[in-house]
Motif scaffolding. Structure first.
Motif, PDB file in Angstrom:
ATOM      1  N   GLN A  36      -2.849  12.313  48.458  1.00 57.89           N
ATOM      2  CA  GLN A  36      -2.959  13.693  47.979  1.00 57.89           C
ATOM      3  C   GLN A  36      -4.292  13.965  47.303  1.00 57.89           C
ATOM      4  O   GLN A  36      -4.535  15.071  46.837  1.00 57.89           O
ATOM      5  N   ALA A  37      -5.137  12.946  47.195  1.00 55.70           N
ATOM      6  CA  ALA A  37      -6.327  13.066  46.351  1.00 55.70           C
ATOM      7  C   ALA A  37      -7.459  13.781  47.060  1.00 55.70           C
ATOM      8  O   ALA A  37      -7.389  14.071  48.252  1.00 55.70           O
ATOM      9  N   GLY A  38      -8.500  14.030  46.299  1.00 61.64           N
ATOM     10  CA  GLY A  38      -9.756  14.451  46.912  1.00 61.64           C
ATOM     11  C   GLY A  38     -10.080  15.913  46.805  1.00 61.64           C
ATOM     12  O   GLY A  38     -11.199  16.303  47.117  1.00 61.64           O
ATOM     13  N   PHE A  39      -9.115  16.755  46.366  1.00 67.64           N
ATOM     14  CA  PHE A  39      -9.460  18.178  46.326  1.00 67.64           C
ATOM     15  C   PHE A  39     -10.401  18.514  45.167  1.00 67.64           C
ATOM     16  O   PHE A  39     -11.507  19.012  45.397  1.00 67.64           O
ATOM     17  N   ASP A  40      -9.971  18.224  43.954  1.00 66.86           N
ATOM     18  CA  ASP A  40     -10.735  18.661  42.769  1.00 66.86           C
ATOM     19  C   ASP A  40     -12.183  18.203  42.845  1.00 66.86           C
ATOM     20  O   ASP A  40     -13.114  18.989  42.679  1.00 66.86           O
ATOM     21  N   GLN A  41     -12.378  16.924  43.087  1.00 65.27           N
ATOM     22  CA  GLN A  41     -13.735  16.381  43.087  1.00 65.27           C
ATOM     23  C   GLN A  41     -14.581  16.987  44.205  1.00 65.27           C
ATOM     24  O   GLN A  41     -15.740  17.352  43.988  1.00 65.27           O
ATOM     25  N   MET A  60     -17.854  19.028  43.537  1.00 68.35           N
ATOM     26  CA  MET A  60     -19.090  18.285  43.753  1.00 68.35           C
ATOM     27  C   MET A  60     -19.764  18.556  45.090  1.00 68.35           C
ATOM     28  O   MET A  60     -20.999  18.582  45.170  1.00 68.35           O
ATOM     29  N   THR A  61     -18.988  18.704  46.153  1.00 72.17           N
ATOM     30  CA  THR A  61     -19.611  18.751  47.475  1.00 72.17           C
ATOM     31  C   THR A  61     -19.134  19.914  48.329  1.00 72.17           C
ATOM     32  O   THR A  61     -19.677  20.144  49.402  1.00 72.17           O
ATOM     33  N   LYS A  62     -18.092  20.630  47.901  1.00 72.38           N
ATOM     34  CA  LYS A  62     -17.461  21.666  48.733  1.00 72.38           C
ATOM     35  C   LYS A  62     -17.045  21.079  50.089  1.00 72.38           C
ATOM     36  O   LYS A  62     -17.093  21.761  51.116  1.00 72.38           O
ATOM     37  N   GLY A  63     -16.724  19.795  50.087  1.00 70.62           N
ATOM     38  CA  GLY A  63     -16.278  19.159  51.319  1.00 70.62           C
ATOM     39  C   GLY A  63     -17.409  18.566  52.148  1.00 70.62           C
ATOM     40  O   GLY A  63     -17.167  17.804  53.054  1.00 70.62           O
ATOM     41  N   GLY A  64     -18.639  18.910  51.816  1.00 70.77           N
ATOM     42  CA  GLY A  64     -19.785  18.435  52.596  1.00 70.77           C
ATOM     43  C   GLY A  64     -20.244  17.069  52.163  1.00 70.77           C
ATOM     44  O   GLY A  64     -19.577  16.469  51.350  1.00 70.77           O
ATOM     45  N   SER A  96     -17.845  15.560  55.386  1.00 70.12           N
ATOM     46  CA  SER A  96     -17.488  14.148  55.254  1.00 70.12           C
ATOM     47  C   SER A  96     -16.647  13.872  54.014  1.00 70.12           C
ATOM     48  O   SER A  96     -16.101  12.784  53.869  1.00 70.12           O
ATOM     49  N   THR A  97     -16.542  14.827  53.084  1.00 65.14           N
ATOM     50  CA  THR A  97     -15.662  14.597  51.935  1.00 65.14           C
ATOM     51  C   THR A  97     -14.460  15.540  51.950  1.00 65.14           C
ATOM     52  O   THR A  97     -13.785  15.703  50.955  1.00 65.14           O
ATOM     53  N   MET A  98     -14.220  16.152  53.108  1.00 68.97           N
ATOM     54  CA  MET A  98     -13.005  16.965  53.244  1.00 68.97           C
ATOM     55  C   MET A  98     -11.807  16.035  53.379  1.00 68.97           C
ATOM     56  O   MET A  98     -11.812  15.124  54.195  1.00 68.97           O
ATOM     57  N   THR A  99     -10.788  16.275  52.586  1.00 68.44           N
ATOM     58  CA  THR A  99      -9.570  15.472  52.703  1.00 68.44           C
ATOM     59  C   THR A  99      -8.421  16.379  53.119  1.00 68.44           C
ATOM     60  O   THR A  99      -8.592  17.595  53.214  1.00 68.44           O
ATOM     61  N   ILE A 100      -7.256  15.781  53.333  1.00 68.84           N
ATOM     62  CA  ILE A 100      -6.110  16.576  53.783  1.00 68.84           C
ATOM     63  C   ILE A 100      -5.763  17.646  52.754  1.00 68.84           C
ATOM     64  O   ILE A 100      -5.478  18.789  53.096  1.00 68.84           O
ATOM     65  N   SER A 101      -5.813  17.266  51.474  1.00 68.31           N
ATOM     66  CA  SER A 101      -5.424  18.254  50.467  1.00 68.31           C
ATOM     67  C   SER A 101      -6.418  19.419  50.423  1.00 68.31           C
ATOM     68  O   SER A 101      -6.019  20.563  50.186  1.00 68.31           O
ATOM     69  N   TYR A 155      -5.656  23.429  51.135  1.00 62.54           N
ATOM     70  CA  TYR A 155      -6.164  24.490  50.271  1.00 62.54           C
ATOM     71  C   TYR A 155      -6.888  25.553  51.088  1.00 62.54           C
ATOM     72  O   TYR A 155      -6.658  26.751  50.936  1.00 62.54           O
ATOM     73  N   LYS A 156      -7.743  25.091  51.996  1.00 66.66           N
ATOM     74  CA  LYS A 156      -8.513  26.055  52.800  1.00 66.66           C
ATOM     75  C   LYS A 156      -7.599  26.874  53.694  1.00 66.66           C
ATOM     76  O   LYS A 156      -7.742  28.097  53.791  1.00 66.66           O
ATOM     77  N   LEU A 157      -6.668  26.182  54.370  1.00 68.73           N
ATOM     78  CA  LEU A 157      -5.755  26.891  55.265  1.00 68.73           C
ATOM     79  C   LEU A 157      -4.983  27.963  54.506  1.00 68.73           C
ATOM     80  O   LEU A 157      -4.870  29.105  54.943  1.00 68.73           O
ATOM     81  N   ALA A 158      -4.454  27.580  53.336  1.00 70.43           N
ATOM     82  CA  ALA A 158      -3.565  28.497  52.629  1.00 70.43           C
ATOM     83  C   ALA A 158      -4.336  29.566  51.866  1.00 70.43           C
ATOM     84  O   ALA A 158      -3.999  30.742  51.933  1.00 70.43           O
ATOM     85  N   PHE A 159      -5.368  29.170  51.136  1.00 62.81           N
ATOM     86  CA  PHE A 159      -5.938  30.090  50.164  1.00 62.81           C
ATOM     87  C   PHE A 159      -7.297  30.658  50.563  1.00 62.81           C
ATOM     88  O   PHE A 159      -7.773  31.592  49.957  1.00 62.81           O
ATOM     89  N   ALA A 160      -7.943  30.067  51.568  1.00 64.56           N
ATOM     90  CA  ALA A 160      -9.192  30.650  52.023  1.00 64.56           C
ATOM     91  C   ALA A 160      -8.978  31.423  53.322  1.00 64.56           C
ATOM     92  O   ALA A 160      -9.579  32.454  53.540  1.00 64.56           O
ATOM     93  N   TRP A 161      -8.095  30.896  54.198  1.00 65.61           N
ATOM     94  CA  TRP A 161      -7.936  31.505  55.516  1.00 65.61           C
ATOM     95  C   TRP A 161      -6.585  32.196  55.694  1.00 65.61           C
ATOM     96  O   TRP A 161      -6.315  32.736  56.770  1.00 65.61           O
ATOM     97  N   ASN A 162      -5.702  32.109  54.678  1.00 69.19           N
ATOM     98  CA  ASN A 162      -4.384  32.743  54.755  1.00 69.19           C
ATOM     99  C   ASN A 162      -3.528  32.287  55.940  1.00 69.19           C
ATOM    100  O   ASN A 162      -2.748  33.058  56.474  1.00 69.19           O
ATOM    101  N   HIS A 163      -3.685  31.053  56.362  1.00 67.77           N
ATOM    102  CA  HIS A 163      -2.798  30.511  57.405  1.00 67.77           C
ATOM    103  C   HIS A 163      -1.650  29.784  56.731  1.00 67.77           C
ATOM    104  O   HIS A 163      -1.616  28.554  56.694  1.00 67.77           O
TER     105      HIS A 163
END
Lengths: 397, 306
Positions: free
Chosen positions: B240-245, B249-253, B257-262, B266-274
């Motif tokens: 479940q880790a990896g979102f906050d940091q 720190m990197t916005k996933g970049g 390369s630092t995008m995790t499942i969590s 977050y992106k699917l639900a709260f950025a793209w409304n999927h």
């Protein structure tokens, strides 16, 4: 033989302390760096060589110490081919710390060079005869003294409403803590001390939910809270539930849903973890005391109030501290459930400070210090309970 | 008489449970069911939800013939890349456990001032959060960051840690080590060490065992329940880790390369409304955690020495 043993022992002691010390230094240095950066002048973090402490520079001008700002630094470099040249430090790659390289801006070609002496371009800032004067001074004539500046803190506080953030974080963390401790101690009392049909199955269900990722429940809860005000408006034929509520000039958010204290607090009020932790502790309290109280005519609530709770102070304190800490640093949920600046908690505010001041490191570090200080105070006060609590949580049920 | 008393007790039991149970129902049980239902729909929160059966799972986990004709391609290659990143970042777990154990052993020597060191080691864990992530972004700064400054003094030229694909993940793992090594796991190991019967060590000393032999034959096996517990919990958290940091720190970049499942959820639900898709990913995550935990439980159970 005995003397050899003590010598060996002393040696081992020194080795252990050395190891402990090195690790301790590793842990402390970043914190030191954070505080030090927060007290530097913004241009000071971009200097070479970097300084450990916030400092101001002065030069000796005709027997008088005159404060100066360092505008730029130039270095004499010796080229491998044998020549020498004088360039500003900016055109030397940062790898210059170790193996300086001179970069040709046209071709991008890098030449390894060796620094043989530094010159600082300085501007006098102290009022007086020389004010505003610019001159070049050998780096060796430049003196410095410890001089923290507090302007970064005011700058950070002007960029985002940190004071409001404190109020929000405190309100939310305290409410969550009180709610969790009350509800989970009651539930733990029921699970540990009372027998009723379905108790053990229900407890297993509680345990099982601890494995469910936050993400699974978060999405439906978010949708629920997002839709709640609209549904309530429809139900009561009013617009109260979507209205912003003000207490004088103080925005207290909406009643429910996004941008409400309700939304920040309610979903975190109940935990399986706290119930589990306290149940483990309650199980260990001798039943005799309870029986004695029962003979004295105490009801169940009396037993809970006057026997179980007072005897469980360490466990309650532990849960209190854990919950407070977790609520204080929680980020993801407050991020999605708040939209207006005034309703943000500190952690979210800090992230938006970073969006505004991407690489303004002095202001960012000041903001970080502002967020971390209360946590460190809580830790110092509750240190013992904290450590005990971790051990308690690991006891198998 | 007895049954009436029981009924009173049962009623009291339900009454005590009620406040917590309402929350449990409202914010855990029902959402879990709702989330499962959501996973089979397509919903952007604006129009009404549309039932799509297994479509979300198909587009997430499925494969299709590659266009060139040869081989197969994943329907959602990003998802698999994020899974890879999540697991990559979990490489820090065993390393962190070894460091925690080492620190616990050091703190368990009968030395003065141990509480002082324990407090210091715990500070990073305690302050973990946005503030520390911003601090580490500053430390990792390629030009004026603390790390490159220290490396420079040793004659090593450091890279831009958070801007290079090869470095970003190891940098996050290292930061995780710094944050977590002296934290919960170390305290758990310390408690485990203090629970070992000193008689075992005395017996080993009489047999002339070396410190390493003592560690291998006594400490390590006696700590195996602790190790087992820490490992299981770390893996559950690791998935479940990896979102906050990453958000701070990197916005996933760089290059995701630092995008995790969590972060993906977050992106699917709260950025793209999927919403439906996000719920589906969260359930895949849940099942992955469940399978991993059961696997660890069965494999680890054999290795644990009680």
């Amino acid at each position: 033989m005995i003397e050899g043993g003590t010598a060996r022992k002393t040696f081992m002691h020194i080795a252990w302390y050395l190891a402990l010390g090195v690790v301790g230094l590793t842990m402390l240095t970043p914190f030191f760096w954070m505080i030090s950066t927060s007290l530097k002048r913004p241009e000071e973090v971009m200097t070479y060589p970097p300084t450990w402490l916030p400092c101001e520079y002065y030069v000796d001008l005709a027997g008088e110490a005159v404060e100066v700002t360092v505008v730029g630094r130039r270095f004499e470099l010796r080229l491998p081919s044998g020549g020498e040249l004088d360039v500003p430090v900016r055109s030397v790659r940062r790898r210059a710390f170790a193996q300086p390289r001179l970069i040709d801006p046209e071709t991008g070609f890098e030449t390894p060079v060796r620094i043989i002496g530094g010159l600082a371009d300085v501007r006098v800032i102290e009022p007086g005869l020389h004010k505003g004067k610019r001159f070049t001074s050998p780096a060796s004539d430049l003196h410095w003294r410890f001089a923290p500046v507090w302007g970064n803190y005011t700058r950070a506080c002007r960029a985002v409403p940190f004071f409001r953030g404190y109020i929000n974080s405190l309100t939310v963390a305290l409410a969550i803590t009180i709610g969790q401790v009350v509800t989970s101690s009651m539930a733990a009392f029921a699970f540990a001390r009372l027998s009723f049909p379905g108790r053990d199955k229900l407890f297993m269900a509680y345990l099982a939910t601890m494995m469910i990722p936050v993400a699974v429940t978060m999405i439906p809860v978010f949708i629920l809270l997002k839709q709640m005000p609209l549904v309530l408006n429809d139900l009561f034929h009013t617009d109260f539930w979507t209205r912003e509520l003000w207490l004088g000039r103080f925005l207290i958010g909406r009643a429910v849903g996004v941008d409400s204290y309700f939304g920040l607090i309610a979903p975190a009020l109940f935990t399986a973890y706290g119930t589990f932790l306290l149940r483990q502790f309650f199980m260990g309290i001798p039943r005799d005391l309870e029986d004695a109280a029962r003979i004295d005519g105490s009801g169940y609530f009396g037993i809970y109030r006057r026997i179980i709770l007072p005897l469980s102070k360490p466990a309650i304190a532990t849960l209190t501290i854990f919950t407070f800490m977790a609520a204080w640093k929680n980020f993801l949920w407050p991020l999605v459930i708040t939209e207006s600046d005034d309703m943000q908690v500190l952690s979210v505010m800090l992230a938006s400070l970073q969006t505004k001041y991407t690489t303004d490191w002095t202001a960012l570090m000041a903001g970080s210090v502002i967020q971390l200080v209360p946590m460190l105070i809580v830790f110092v006060i509750g240190q013992r309970y904290f450590i005990e609590g971790i051990k308690l949580g690991a006891v198998k049920g | 008489m007895a049954s009436r008393w029981n009924r009173r007790e049962a009623l009291a039991g339900y009454a005590f449970l009620l406040p917590n149970f309402i929350g449990f129902l409202l914010f855990t049980s029902l959402p879990v069911v709702a989330s499962l239902a959501l996973a089979f729909t397509k919903w952007d929160l604006l129009s009404s939800p549309e039932f799509v059966g297994l479509a979300n799972f198909k587009s997430l986990l499925g494969w299709h013939a590659a266009e060139a004709g040869a081989g197969f391609g994943a329907n959602d290659p990003r998802f698999w890349y994020y899974c890879f990143n999540t697991i990559y970042l979990m490489a820090g777990i065993p390393v962190g456990m070894i460091v925690s154990l080492g620190l616990a052993v050091a703190l368990n020597q009968k030395l003065r001032g141990v509480v002082f060191f324990r407090t210091i080691y715990f500070m990073p864990t305690l302050s973990a959060g946005v503030a520390l992530y911003i601090l580490w972004r500053w430390i990792y700064d390629g030009d004026f960051g603390l790390l490159n400054m220290l490396l420079g003094a040793l004659g090593v030229a450091g890279p831009e840690y958070l801007l290079e694909v090869a470095w970003a993940r190891p940098a996050l793992i290292f930061m995780g080590l710094w944050i977590g090594a002296g934290g919960f796991n170390m305290v758990l190991y310390l408690a485990g060490l203090q629970g070992i019967d000193p008689a075992l060590y005395e017996a080993a000393a009489i047999d002339g065992a070396s410190p390493w032999q003592k560690f291998r034959a006594i400490t390590w096996p006696m700590l195996s329940p602790t190790t087992f517990f820490i490992f299981i919990m770390s893996v559950i958290a690791g998935f479940q880790a990896g979102f906050d940091q990453a958000y701070v720190m990197t916005k996933g970049g760089p290059f995701e390369s630092t995008m995790t499942i969590s972060y993906y959820i977050y992106k699917l639900a709260f950025a793209w409304n999927h919403m439906g898709m996000a719920a589906a990913v969260s359930w895949v995550l849940f099942l992955a955690i469940l399978i991993a935990t059961l696997f660890n439980w069965r494999q680890g159970g054999r290795l644990v020495h009680y």
